[in-house]
Design a protein around this motif. Structure first.
Motif, PDB file in Angstrom:
ATOM      1  N   ALA A   1       0.858  -1.373   0.097  1.00  0.00           N
ATOM      2  CA  ALA A   1       0.070  -0.089  -0.028  1.00  0.00           C
ATOM      3  C   ALA A   1       0.844   1.200   0.084  1.00  0.00           C
ATOM      4  CB  ALA A   1      -0.958  -0.032   1.357  1.00  0.00           C
TER       5      ALA A   1
ATOM      6  N   ASP B   1       9.453   3.441   7.451  1.00  0.00           N
ATOM      7  CA  ASP B   1       9.113   2.187   7.842  1.00  0.00           C
ATOM      8  C   ASP B   1      10.091   1.496   8.861  1.00  0.00           C
ATOM      9  OD1 ASP B   1       7.589  -0.233   6.106  1.00  0.00           O
ATOM     10  OD2 ASP B   1       8.957  -1.100   7.726  1.00  0.00           O
TER      11      ASP B   1
ATOM     12  N   GLN C   1       5.086  -7.271   4.242  1.00  0.00           N
ATOM     13  CA  GLN C   1       5.256  -8.318   4.512  1.00  0.00           C
ATOM     14  C   GLN C   1       5.705  -9.389   3.232  1.00  0.00           C
ATOM     15  OE1 GLN C   1       5.566  -9.726   7.377  1.00  0.00           O
ATOM     16  NE2 GLN C   1       4.444  -8.240   8.598  1.00  0.00           N
TER      17      GLN C   1
ATOM     18  N   THR D   1      -1.280 -11.698  -5.461  1.00  0.00           N
ATOM     19  CA  THR D   1      -0.200 -11.276  -4.807  1.00  0.00           C
ATOM     20  C   THR D   1       1.167 -11.612  -5.983  1.00  0.00           C
ATOM     21  OG1 THR D   1      -1.108 -12.097  -2.996  1.00  0.00           O
ATOM     22  CG2 THR D   1       1.339 -11.972  -2.945  1.00  0.00           C
TER      23      THR D   1
ATOM     24  N   VAL E   1       7.426   5.034  14.088  1.00  0.00           N
ATOM     25  CA  VAL E   1       6.645   5.776  14.547  1.00  0.00           C
ATOM     26  C   VAL E   1       5.900   5.445  15.757  1.00  0.00           C
ATOM     27  CG1 VAL E   1       4.397   7.258  13.918  1.00  0.00           C
ATOM     28  CG2 VAL E   1       6.156   6.548  12.140  1.00  0.00           C
TER      29      VAL E   1
ATOM     30  N   GLN F   1       8.379 -17.767   7.844  1.00  0.00           N
ATOM     31  CA  GLN F   1       8.568 -17.150   6.454  1.00  0.00           C
ATOM     32  C   GLN F   1       9.603 -16.333   6.522  1.00  0.00           C
ATOM     33  OE1 GLN F   1       4.762 -15.598   5.252  1.00  0.00           O
ATOM     34  NE2 GLN F   1       4.662 -16.677   3.561  1.00  0.00           N
TER      35      GLN F   1
ATOM     36  N   GLU G   1      -4.301  -3.170   4.695  1.00  0.00           N
ATOM     37  CA  GLU G   1      -4.443  -4.222   5.623  1.00  0.00           C
ATOM     38  C   GLU G   1      -5.524  -3.563   6.798  1.00  0.00           C
ATOM     39  OE1 GLU G   1      -5.058  -6.921   4.068  1.00  0.00           O
ATOM     40  OE2 GLU G   1      -3.147  -8.264   4.532  1.00  0.00           O
TER      41      GLU G   1
ATOM     42  N   SER H   1      -4.530  -3.832  -0.886  1.00  0.00           N
ATOM     43  CA  SER H   1      -3.641  -3.001  -0.430  1.00  0.00           C
ATOM     44  C   SER H   1      -3.090  -2.166  -1.623  1.00  0.00           C
ATOM     45  CB  SER H   1      -2.243  -3.577   0.469  1.00  0.00           C
ATOM     46  OG  SER H   1      -2.828  -4.335   1.507  1.00  0.00           O
TER      47      SER H   1
HETATM   48  C1  LIG Z   1       3.613 -12.115   8.880  1.00  0.00           C
HETATM   49  C2  LIG Z   1       2.727 -12.154   7.714  1.00  0.00           C
HETATM   50  C3  LIG Z   1       3.138 -12.669   6.645  1.00  0.00           C
HETATM   51  C4  LIG Z   1       2.424 -12.543   5.193  1.00  0.00           C
HETATM   52  N1  LIG Z   1       2.692 -13.254   4.339  1.00  0.00           N
HETATM   53  C5  LIG Z   1       1.871 -13.176   3.005  1.00  0.00           C
HETATM   54  C6  LIG Z   1       2.394 -14.024   1.902  1.00  0.00           C
HETATM   55  O1  LIG Z   1       3.329 -14.900   2.006  1.00  0.00           O
HETATM   56  N2  LIG Z   1       1.406 -13.570   0.817  1.00  0.00           N
HETATM   57  C7  LIG Z   1       0.313 -13.047   1.005  1.00  0.00           C
HETATM   58  O2  LIG Z   1      -0.282 -13.007  -0.302  1.00  0.00           O
HETATM   59  N3  LIG Z   1       0.228 -12.366   1.828  1.00  0.00           N
HETATM   60  C8  LIG Z   1       0.958 -12.432   2.841  1.00  0.00           C
HETATM   61  N4  LIG Z   1       0.719 -11.636   4.046  1.00  0.00           N
HETATM   62  C9  LIG Z   1      -0.445 -10.705   4.145  1.00  0.00           C
HETATM   63  C10 LIG Z   1      -0.173  -9.394   3.904  1.00  0.00           C
HETATM   64  O3  LIG Z   1      -0.350  -8.296   5.100  1.00  0.00           O
HETATM   65  C11 LIG Z   1      -0.477  -8.435   2.560  1.00  0.00           C
HETATM   66  O4  LIG Z   1      -0.463  -9.647   1.430  1.00  0.00           O
HETATM   67  C12 LIG Z   1       0.287  -7.336   2.148  1.00  0.00           C
HETATM   68  O5  LIG Z   1       1.762  -7.497   2.670  1.00  0.00           O
HETATM   69  C13 LIG Z   1      -0.396  -5.993   2.654  1.00  0.00           C
HETATM   70  O6  LIG Z   1       0.294  -4.832   2.189  1.00  0.00           O
HETATM   71  P1  LIG Z   1       0.206  -3.824   3.329  1.00  0.00           P
HETATM   72  O7  LIG Z   1       0.966  -2.651   2.570  1.00  0.00           O
HETATM   73  O8  LIG Z   1      -1.264  -3.290   3.711  1.00  0.00           O
HETATM   74  O9  LIG Z   1       0.913  -3.868   4.488  1.00  0.00           O
HETATM   75  P2  LIG Z   1       2.379  -4.632   4.900  1.00  0.00           P
HETATM   76  O10 LIG Z   1       3.034  -5.278   3.609  1.00  0.00           O
HETATM   77  O11 LIG Z   1       2.330  -5.419   6.061  1.00  0.00           O
HETATM   78  O12 LIG Z   1       3.254  -3.055   5.346  1.00  0.00           O
HETATM   79  C14 LIG Z   1       2.975  -2.432   6.406  1.00  0.00           C
HETATM   80  C15 LIG Z   1       4.444  -1.695   6.738  1.00  0.00           C
HETATM   81  O13 LIG Z   1       4.191  -0.900   7.909  1.00  0.00           O
HETATM   82  C16 LIG Z   1       5.501  -0.765   8.906  1.00  0.00           C
HETATM   83  N5  LIG Z   1       5.053  -0.377  10.108  1.00  0.00           N
HETATM   84  C17 LIG Z   1       3.876  -0.641  10.706  1.00  0.00           C
HETATM   85  N6  LIG Z   1       3.929   0.065  11.957  1.00  0.00           N
HETATM   86  C18 LIG Z   1       4.790   0.787  11.895  1.00  0.00           C
HETATM   87  C19 LIG Z   1       5.394   2.032  12.853  1.00  0.00           C
HETATM   88  N7  LIG Z   1       4.914   2.067  13.592  1.00  0.00           N
HETATM   89  N8  LIG Z   1       6.545   2.521  12.266  1.00  0.00           N
HETATM   90  C20 LIG Z   1       6.984   2.441  11.084  1.00  0.00           C
HETATM   91  N9  LIG Z   1       6.696   1.376   9.995  1.00  0.00           N
HETATM   92  C21 LIG Z   1       5.421   0.666  10.598  1.00  0.00           C
HETATM   93  C22 LIG Z   1       5.769  -2.501   8.583  1.00  0.00           C
HETATM   94  O14 LIG Z   1       7.275  -2.513   9.082  1.00  0.00           O
HETATM   95  C23 LIG Z   1       5.446  -2.776   7.134  1.00  0.00           C
HETATM   96  O15 LIG Z   1       6.531  -2.828   6.469  1.00  0.00           O
HETATM   97  C24 LIG Z   1       1.323 -11.768   5.195  1.00  0.00           C
HETATM   98  C25 LIG Z   1       1.035 -11.115   6.598  1.00  0.00           C
HETATM   99  C26 LIG Z   1       1.785 -11.236   7.576  1.00  0.00           C
HETATM  100  C27 LIG Z   1       1.189 -10.237   8.648  1.00  0.00           C
END
Ligand SMILES: Cc1cc2nc3c(=O)[nH]c(=O)nc-3n(C[C@H](O)[C@H](O)[C@H](O)COP(=O)(O)OP(=O)(O)OC[C@H]3O[C@@H](n4cnc5c(N)ncnc54)[C@H](O)[C@@H]3O)c2cc1C
Length: 480
Positions: A15, A34, A42, A70, A94, A157, A328, A338
């Motif tokens: 996202a 980040d 993730q 994905t 943060v 993972q 998410e 996302s």
């Molecule tokens: C452990 C785990 C493994 C997963 N593996 C898979 C997979 O193999 N395949 C799949 O399809 N989906 C997987 N998922 C689902 C995954 O959440 C989504 O597919 C996708 O990564 C979501 O993207 P996003 O940008 O919403 O969040 P994310 O990819 O989770 O990115 C959020 C980011 O915010 C950062 N962040 C959070 N809080 C703070 C803070 N306070 N300060 C600074 N930085 C911060 C984190 O470090 C992270 O990099 C997994 C989820 C989890 C929790």
């Protein structure tokens, strides 16, 4: 140190990257923060090894107007020179968000003036703030779940993706999450062994949920291909089985399971023992809502979206003006949602800033894609859901809050005394006040509360979080 940016994005997962790409090139000063050492969140972390540049998704990804898998997201990511106006800070956490979008950020030592091994604090003023903090895994605690060798599916993972380390030579995989098969394939790819996959869901439940995938048949296909791959590799697969205990003195050596009936209740007399040197287990995901709660954003409870989620309007603006949320944290639905929401939130911010964002039909296409993700959200979250009876059946001596060492028995006792809201139970037990600040136990505590009291989520109330939401060395506050 104090700095100001037109837009601050917290989280550089799918996202956050999609949003930053969309905001680039409009003459804005954008900061992406980040806590990980590299971008990617993730699913993209191993594809975003540290570079001085940036990342973008192939624009053809959204051109089809259909939901994005994905796999396609991963394949379409490509490195690009860092666009003008974009600053990325990694390993920066943060810790809190205060009125008028002021962020308190802990930054690593290389960015601190002078030297400080503990890093230092930074105050950042955000003209617009986009929260894209992702999700974490949820668990159903059982006896021995704190033993070394017992880990979440995601942790296993991450071990392989970030460090190339196998959880153990032989790993047992359990729980309810679709990550089970992904992890098993990854272990095999890294030349490890999977003792068995123990899925709590019966085949009939999965079959019943299939209609929810009407816009996502490719996902059913992907799942079937993964299963086929595992069957060819002779991985043992059992359904309707729950882990009830992990045994071992200093580390896990054996895992006890019980068969489940169709409602998810344990069937007496069905226990089996597996020898294991690692157990990877998970029960779906919970949105990372600490920062939005800190910022004063309203929440909604929706089990089909993963529990407490950030309330957003059609433009992805939260209940707090100029604070947006994407990915998410607005509802668990995987990387496709996302990606789309990161782009949509960025387009909304650009529109508010009076920047030209191209034809309306582009945004309409994204909105259509976002709607299509809803079916997958229901599928995913229902698949991972654990019945209330499973929380009711947790033994009194099982630890729920591992940081403060609060047992299920203590929680039962305090609920019986009348501490039946999220806030009062936390204060009565200290559950969630430890080192991890409730990251692991808070969603579990909430599910226990619902199961034991029969209350609705509105009656128990949403969780509250205070700054700092993450651990930080005291010395960092002292550094000028
Ligand atoms: C452990 C785990 C493994 C997963 N593996 C898979 C997979 O193999 N395949 C799949 O399809 N989906 C997987 N998922 C689902 C995954 O959440 C989504 O597919 C996708 O990564 C979501 O993207 P996003 O940008 O919403 O969040 P994310 O990819 O989770 O990115 C959020 C980011 O915010 C950062 N962040 C959070 N809080 C703070 C803070 N306070 N300060 C600074 N930085 C911060 C984190 O470090 C992270 O990099 C997994 C989820 C989890 C929790």
């Amino acid at each position: 140190m104090k700095q100001a940016y037109d837009v601050v994005i917290v989280g550089s997962g799918v996202a956050g990257i999609a949003a930053a790409n969309t905001l680039a090139g409009h003459g804005l000063q954008i900061l992406v923060i980040d806590e990980n050492p590299q971008a990617g969140g993730q699913i993209l972390r191993q594809h975003c090894r540290v570079t001085d540049g940036f990342w973008e998704f192939d624009p053809r990804l959204e051109r089809s107007g259909r939901t994005v898998s994905t796999q396609k997201i991963v394949q379409s990511l490509r490195p690009v020179p860092r666009p003008k106006g974009i600053t990325c800070v990694h390993q920066a956490r943060v810790l809190g968000i205060f009125p008028d979008r002021q962020l308190l950020v802990h930054v690593p030592d290389p960015l601190c003036p002078g030297s400080s091994v503990s890093g230092c604090m930074m105050e950042i003023d955000a003209g617009y703030l986009l929260l894209a903090t992702g999700a974490r895994e949820r668990f159903l605690p059982f006896k021995g779940w704190t033993l070394p060798g017992v880990m979440s599916l995601g942790a296993a993972q991450i071990l392989m993706k970030s460090s190339g380390i196998l959880p153990a030579r032989h790993t047992l995989i359990a729980g309810t999450s679709p990550l089970q098969t992904v992890l098993a394939l990854e272990i095999l790819k890294n030349k490890g062994n999977v003792t068995a996959i123990l899925d709590e869901n019966h085949f009939a439940k999965k079959l019943g949920l299939l209609p929810l995938l009407k816009h996502h048949w490719y996902l059913a296909g992907e799942g079937a291909m993964q299963m086929l791959g595992l069957m060819i590799r002779k991985v043992r697969f059992r359904q309707g089985v729950r882990v009830t205990e992990a045994r071992g003195k200093n580390e896990v050596t054996a895992v006890v399971t019980a068969d489940l009936d169709r409602k998810g209740n344990k069937i007496p007399g069905t226990s089996q023992i597996y020898s294991a040197s690692a157990l990877a287990v998970g029960h779906g995901f919970s949105p990372n809502i600490e920062l939005p709660v800190q910022a004063g954003c309203a929440l909604d409870y929706d089990a089909d979206r993963g529990g407490w989620v950030v309330r957003v309007d059609h433009a992805l603006e939260t209940s707090v003006v100029k604070v947006y949320a994407a990915g998410e944290i607005t509802g668990i639905a995987g990387a496709g949602k996302s990606f789309v929401e990161g782009k949509l939130a960025a387009l909304s911010i650009l529109e508010k800033l009076g920047k030209k964002t191209g034809p309306d039909r582009y945004a309409q296409k994204l909105v259509r894609m976002q709607k299509q993700q809803r079916g997958y959200a229901s599928f995913l979250n229902q698949l991972c859901q654990v019945p209330a009876s499973a929380y009711e059946a947790i033994d009194d001596d099982v630890l729920i809050c591992r940081c403060e060492e609060i047992s299920m028995g203590e929680i039962r006792k305090q609920i019986a005394k009348g501490f039946v809201t999220t806030g009062s139970l936390k204060k009565a037990t200290r559950c969630g006040m430890g080192r991890c600040q409730g990251r692991i136990c808070q969603p579990v505590l909430f599910d226990i509360l619902l199961a034991l009291t029969g209350q609705t989520p509105d009656q128990t109330g949403s969780p509250s979080f205070r700054a700092p939401v993450k651990n930080v060395p005291m010395a960092a506050f002292l550094h000028p």
